[in-house]
Write an enzyme that holds these catalytic residues in place. Structure first.
Site, PDB file in Angstrom:
ATOM      1  CG  ASP F  33      -2.198   0.774   1.103  1.00 43.28           C
ATOM      2  OD1 ASP F  33      -3.291   0.367   1.190  1.00 43.28           O
ATOM      3  OD2 ASP F  33      -2.107   2.083   0.501  1.00 43.28           O
ATOM      4  CG  LEU F  51      -0.007   1.487  -7.059  1.00 42.05           C
ATOM      5  CD1 LEU F  51      -1.723   1.399  -7.291  1.00 42.05           C
ATOM      6  CD2 LEU F  51       0.336   0.286  -7.521  1.00 42.05           C
ATOM      7  CE1 TYR F 135     -11.844   4.497  -9.119  1.00 42.32           C
ATOM      8  CE2 TYR F 135     -14.277   4.237  -9.132  1.00 42.32           C
ATOM      9  CZ  TYR F 135     -12.632   3.723  -8.741  1.00 42.32           C
ATOM     10  OH  TYR F 135     -13.023   2.480  -8.171  1.00 42.32           O
ATOM     11  CB  CYS F 165     -17.143  -4.407  -1.899  1.00 43.25           C
ATOM     12  SG  CYS F 165     -16.747  -6.017  -1.038  1.00 43.25           S
TER      13      CYS F 165
END
Lengths: 265, 265, 265, 265, 265, 265
Positions: F33, F51, F135, F165
Site C-alpha cells: 500500500d 503505484l 475515475y 463492497c
C-alpha cells in the site's frame, strides 16, 4: 500460382463450367469424376474416381495444392447412393487431404442443408441447420467433416451452400436462390486467393433483389456477387405459372426437396 | 402409460442405469444392445441388434411407442465403426420409426458435437456445431437425421448433448459437464411425458456451478436439474492434479477428444 | 391479374398517386374514400364509405381480391376521430375481409408507430413499438389487428410504416424518412405479386443515405427502393434553417408528433 | 405511504384478492368496478364506474396517487364490449391520469397479447406482440397507450402480462403460466415501491419449472417470484387428461384463445 | 457556417490533407501541431501546441466552435510519449472544451483500439474493445474521455476508428482497411453538419469489397463511403508478395501492431 | 499452493478484509500500500509502494505468482491523482508482471466503468463501457491494459467491476450493487484457482434480487454469489428516505458519481 488444382465432379454441371474458367489458377488442373469427362486439354489431367473408394480418392488428391469439390451425389437419392458419395466420399477426401497435406478446399455444400427454413426468414451462416432430406443431411455432414478437419488439422474449407447455379433462374424460387456462373467463379477465385481462409460457411447466391440469405458475416472475404436474378423476373413470370401460396417452392428455402419422401433403393 | 418403450444400448453404462429406473413408464420395456445384457425381468423384453443392420433395427423398433436411444458407438473409433453404429444406425432407426409409426425419441447426442468450443464460451442450443472428431461428427449427423425426420414426418426427438454421465464427476472438466443419473432420469421422463416435444437440442449436464452450457431456450420443457458437481470439487481436487492451463481438458469443451487423431482401422 | 383491387383513402395524397399508377393490376379498381374523389374512369368504381360504419365497409370490401388501405385518419387528431377511422375502421375492414374472403392487404401503417425511438438508433421490424401519439397508437392497433387476423384466419397483410411520402423531401428529417412515390408503387406491386406474403412489417422509406430503419429482415420480399433523399439535401439545406439539436425533428424518429399534446375534441 | 391507491376491477377475481392484501399501502384504498363489490371497509372507498364513461373515469382517478388497474373486459368478447372497456377505457384512464397528475399504474395486461407465440419458444419483453384475439389486441393497445403516456407525459406503468392467476394451476398449460396470488402481490408491491418504474413489460407468472417467459430484462426491478406450479403437476395429471399434441392448449402460449373465432354481438 | 474550426495534428498526414479541403467550413480555420506546419493562408491561424501542456491546449481551444482532432501520437511508442500526447492530451483537450464551451469534436481514434479482433470476424461499434498496444489502449482511453464528457457535459464526439488513410491501399491488409481522403472528408463534413451528433463510434474505411467493419448502426448519420480498395487489388498483388497465412497482417485486424512488443524509452 | 501472493491496496477497505481471509492461498502473502498497514503477521511481507513509481512497482511484483490488485485511487479525484495511481499505476504493474513473469491478476475494476448505463437496463460483460467520471475512465483504461497484456503476452486478468463492497448495503442503490465480503472472497479464490482464467470482465455483486448486471457469460468460471442484499431492504428503508425518481442514485448504475463535476487539483 499453385502447382496443381483438383476439380472433382468435373463432368457435372458446375464442374464443366468451372473447368472452362479456372485453368489459369494452377500449372496443372486435375479433373476428376466418376463418369464421363472431356479428354484432358493442355495443362489438364483427367482422373476417374469413385468417391466411396478410399484408395482411389487418396491417389486423386495426392500432389494437389487445393481442391474445388463439386463431386458427390447432387440431388436426393436412396441412402446407399448418398452415403457412398457424400458420407464416405467426404471422409475419404479429408483423410486424403490430411495425409497428403492438401490444405484448402472449396466444398459445394447446398441450400438443402437449411432447406426447412421458411422463405420469409432471413438466415445467416451462424444458424443451426435444418436439412430437407438425406441429401441435405449429407451436406451438413460434409460441413461438419470440414469443420473438424479444420479445428484438428488446420485444413481450410469454404463450405458454399449453393443455391440454384444455372445459366439463368428458371423458376420463381430461383429468383432468390440463383447463383450465376460468373459469381461462382469469382467466389472460388477469392477462396483460393485469400491468404487465410479458415472454415467459413457461405451462401452461394448472386446479388438478387429477393434474398433470404445473409452473408454479412463473411464480408471480410471480399466476395461481392455482381449479378441479379431480378433481371429475369419478367421472363420467369412469362414462362411459368405463379406458384400457389402453399407450394413447397414458395414456403421453404429448400423448395420441392422438402416435400420429397425418402428415396428407396 | 405407453405400451412399449424401447431402450437401446441397454447393456451400456447409461442403458443399465436407466433400465433400472424407467420400468414404470410402459407396460413392456424392450431392451436392445449389440452385446450382453442382463436377462429380461418382469415386463421386459431383450433384443440383440446391430444398429447397422436395417432389418434387425426395423424389427427392434416395430411395436414401440417411444425410444430412448443410448445405442451406438459411444467414443471415438475408426470410421467403419462410427459409420456402422452412428451413421447407418441412425438412418436405420429413423426409417424404422417412420415405417412403424414410432414418433418419439430421446437421442443420446454428445457434447462432442460441440467439442471445439472453448470452455470460456457459454453456448446455447442455437449455435452451429463444432464437432471434435469422427464420433462428434456422427452425433451431429444424428441430430440432423432427427431434425429432418421431424420436419418431414413429424417424428419428435430430444437430442440430448450428454456431458459426463457417471456416478460422480471424476475430473476437473466434469465439474462443468457432469450429469447425474438422477437428473438424466428426470430429463428422460420429461421428454417422454410432454404432450408436444418438437425437436429440441438439450445440453445434458446437472445444475453445476461451473457451467458453459445454456439451456434457457428449452426452459419451456420443464426440466430443471437438481444436482451440482460443485459438491465434489474438493474430492476432485484431492484426487487429481490440477490440469495445466493449455491442457485440452481445460481449453475445450470436448476435452481430450479434441487432441485425438483420426483412429485408424 | 386479379379481378378487383380496392384502394381506400383514394381521395387522399397517397390514394390519388397510386390510383394513377396501379390501374393495370386488376380488371376493376374500386376506389373508396369518405370524401371527394375524382369520378370513376375506365375500369374504375368509386365508393363513398366511412370506415367507422361496419355495414358500409362490408359492402366496400365485398368482391375485392386485395386491398391497398390508405384510408383512415392520417395525422394526430382527437380520440373520437382516431377511434372511428383507425380503430373501428380497422376492425370493420378485417371483419369484412374475413367474411368476404379477401385475403391480402397492404396497410399504410406509419413511422409514428415507432416515433419515440431516437434518430440515432437504427431499428428493424422486430422491435416493440413506441408510438408517439394517439395516431401512432392507432397504427400499432392496426398492425395488431392484421397480425391477429393473419394467425387466426390466414389473411395476409404487409404493414408498411410509411415515412414521409411526398414528391420531394421537404425538411431535414425527411432526408431520412422520405419515400418516393415510385418506391411506394414498387413496394405495393411486390406485396401484391408475391405468392406468399405472410404478415411482415416493412419500413417505408427510399434508399436514403441517412437512414435509421433496417429492412434487412424483409429482404426475402424482393423490394429494393431506388430513390435517395440525399439527392435533395442541398435543396433542403437552402430552403430550411438547420433545426436545433434538441428539436423533436432531430431527436426522435417521429419528429414533431412527439412534442404534441393530446388533441381535444 | 401514499394517500390514496385506486384498485379497479375490484369486484373481479384479482381485484378481490388484492383488495384483501394491499390495504396497508395507502391511507385510503379506493375500490372501483362496474358491478358489485363488497361494501367499503375501514380506510376504503367504493366507486362504481364504467370504464367507457370518460367523466366517471375522471372522477374515479381524481385524488389518487397510483392505480392497480385490473378493470376491463377480462376475456374474449364481442368488439363493442372489448372496445368500451379496454380501448375507450384505457384512453379514459390515462387521460384522467394526465389531467389529475396520477403518475404510476400497474396495468393488468395479458399473455393473450402474445398468445400466438408457440409454447416451445422462450420470449422476453422485447418481442413484437402476437395477440390471439380481440381481447389480446386490446391488451396490446393498452400497453401502447401506457408507452405513449410515459414517453410524452412521464406517467409510469408496469404492464404485467398476467398468465393464469388462480389459487392453483388448473390445467397443463397453467403449469407454465400460473401466477400465484402471493407472487402477484409481491410484484404489485415492488412496482409501487420502486422510486423509478419507467414503463416495463413484465411477464406475470410464478417461478415455474416449465416456463416460456423470460423476465431477465426486468431483473433490475427486484421481483423474484417464489411459487412454482410444478408442485401441482401430479394433481393436474390426476385431474385432467393429458392434452393432445396439437391441442391449442399445448401448441400456443395463449392456449384455447387462439382457436376462438371472432365473438359476435 | 461556424466561426472557428480547429484542426489539430495539422502538420501530419491527415491534417495536411484535410487542411487543404475543409477551409470552407469556417470563417477561420485554426491549425495546430507540435511541430512544423505550412504558414497560415487566408482565413487560417497557426498555433504551436504540445497536447500534454494543459495551458497551451486551453488557449488552442478557446474560441473554437468545433475540433477535428488528428493530433497526438499516431503509432506505437514508449509509454511516456503515448501518455503525454494521447492520455494527458485528451484530458487537456476535453477540459478545454468544457471550459470554453466547444461542443463538437471529430476524434481520430484508430483501428488499433480493436486490433486483436481477427480479420475473419465482422465487428460493429458495440463491441468491447481489444486494443493491440499502448497506442491502441490510449485510443480507447480517448474514446472513453469522449463518452464521459458527452454523458456528463453534452460535448458531442464522433470517434472515428481510422483504418489505413493513405492515397492508395499499400498492402493486402489495407484492401480491407483503406480509407480514401475523399471518404474521410465526406465523413468529417457529415459529422460537423448533422444537427445532433451524440457520441458515436464509426469505423473509418471506404466501401471496400473486403471488409470486417460493420457501420450499420451509424447508418442514421448519412455517411456512405464511395471509394473501394478493391480497385487497387491487382496493383497490390503485383507490388507485394502475398502474406503468409499466419502473418499478423493477415490474422488480426490491427495487423503488425499486434506482434509488437512494448516500446521502451 | 502458490509461493507468493501480492495484495495491493492492502491498507484499504477491501485489502484489509481480504488480507484477513486469503492467507492460506500462498506460502507468503505480500501486502502493499502507499500508506499505513498493520505490521506483517506470520507468512506476511509488508511493502510500501506508490503505484506511480515504476521502479517501486517492479520490486513489489518481483517474485509474486499472482496479484490481487485493490491498489489505486478508489473514488473520483483530480486528474493528477487518478493518473498517477490508476493510469501510470496500471502500466507500471503490467510491465512489472511482464518482466517478472507474474501471469495472473485479479483487478478491482469498478461499476463506474459503466456508470452511465441506466438502472433499468440489464447489461452483460460484452457492452461498450460508459464511464461516469475520470475515475471510471481510468478503470476502463485498466481493463484495456489488462486486455492488451493478455492478448500480447498471455498475462491473465479477471477485471471485476466491483459494485458496493461493504459489510451491508447502506442505501437503496446498494440493494442492487452490494457485494458481500464473503462473495468477493469466493470470487477471488475461484479466479486464482481456475487452471485457465483468460481475461474475463465480471460484475462484482452478490446474488441480489434487484440486479442490473448479467454475469451469464462468465458462468463457466464457477462463481455463484450466495448473499442477497434484499435481506437488508427493510433496514435500508427504515434508515434512509426513499430517493427521488430523478436522483442520480436511482437513474444511473453509477449513482451519484454521474452527477459529479471534474475534480480540480
Amino acid at each position: 500460382m499453385m502447382k496443381r488444382l483438383l476439380i472433382t465432379g468435373a463432368g457435372g454441371n458446375l464442374g464443366r463450367q468451372m473447368r472452362a474458367r479456372l485453368g489459369d489458377l494452377a500449372e496443372i488442373v486435375r479433373l476428376a469424376d466418376r463418369g464421363n469427362m472431356e479428354p484432358a486439354g493442355e495443362n489438364e489431367e483427367v482422373v476417374t474416381c469413385d468417391l466411396g473408394d478410399a484408395e482411389a480418392v487418396s491417389k486423386m488428391v495426392e500432389g494437389c495444392d487445393a481442391i474445388v469439390h463439386f463431386g458427390g451425389q447432387p440431388v436426393e437419392a436412396p441412402w446407399s447412393v448418398v452415403k457412398n458419395a457424400n458420407i464416405d466420399g467426404m471422409y475419404n477426401l479429408y483423410e486424403a487431404c490430411r495425409i497428403h497435406g492438401c490444405n484448402r478446399v472449396v466444398f459445394a455444400s447446398s441450400n438443402h442443408a437449411v432447406g426447412f427454413f421458411r422463405q420469409d426468414e432471413v438466415i445467416d451462416n451462424t444458424i443451426y441447420p435444418k436439412p430437407d432430406g438425406l441429401y441435405g443431411v449429407s451436406k451438413v455432414f460434409g460441413e461438419m467433416i470440414a469443420s473438424m478437419y479444420f479445428h484438428k488439422f488446420g485444413i481450410e474449407t469454404a463450405s458454399v451452400r449453393i443455391g440454384s447455379c444455372f445459366p439463368e433462374p428458371s423458376n420463381h424460387r430461383a429468383l432468390s436462390t440463383w447463383l450465376s456462373f460468373d459469381d461462382l467463379e469469382r467466389l472460388i477465385r477469392r477462396c483460393l486467393d485469400v491468404p487465410k481462409l479458415g472454415c467459413p460457411v457461405i451462401y452461394g447466391n448472386s446479388a438478387n433483389t429477393a434474398n433470404f440469405w445473409d452473408n454479412s458475416k463473411v464480408a471480410w472475404l471480399g466476395w461481392k456477387p455482381q449479378d441479379n436474378a431480378e433481371d429475369y423476373r419478367a421472363e420467369v413470370d412469362a414462362a411459368r405459372e405463379k406458384p400457389a401460396a402453399d407450394a413447397p417452392d414458395v414456403v421453404y428455402q429448400g423448395g420441392g426437396f422438402t416435400a420429397d419422401g425418402i428415396h428407396q433403393e
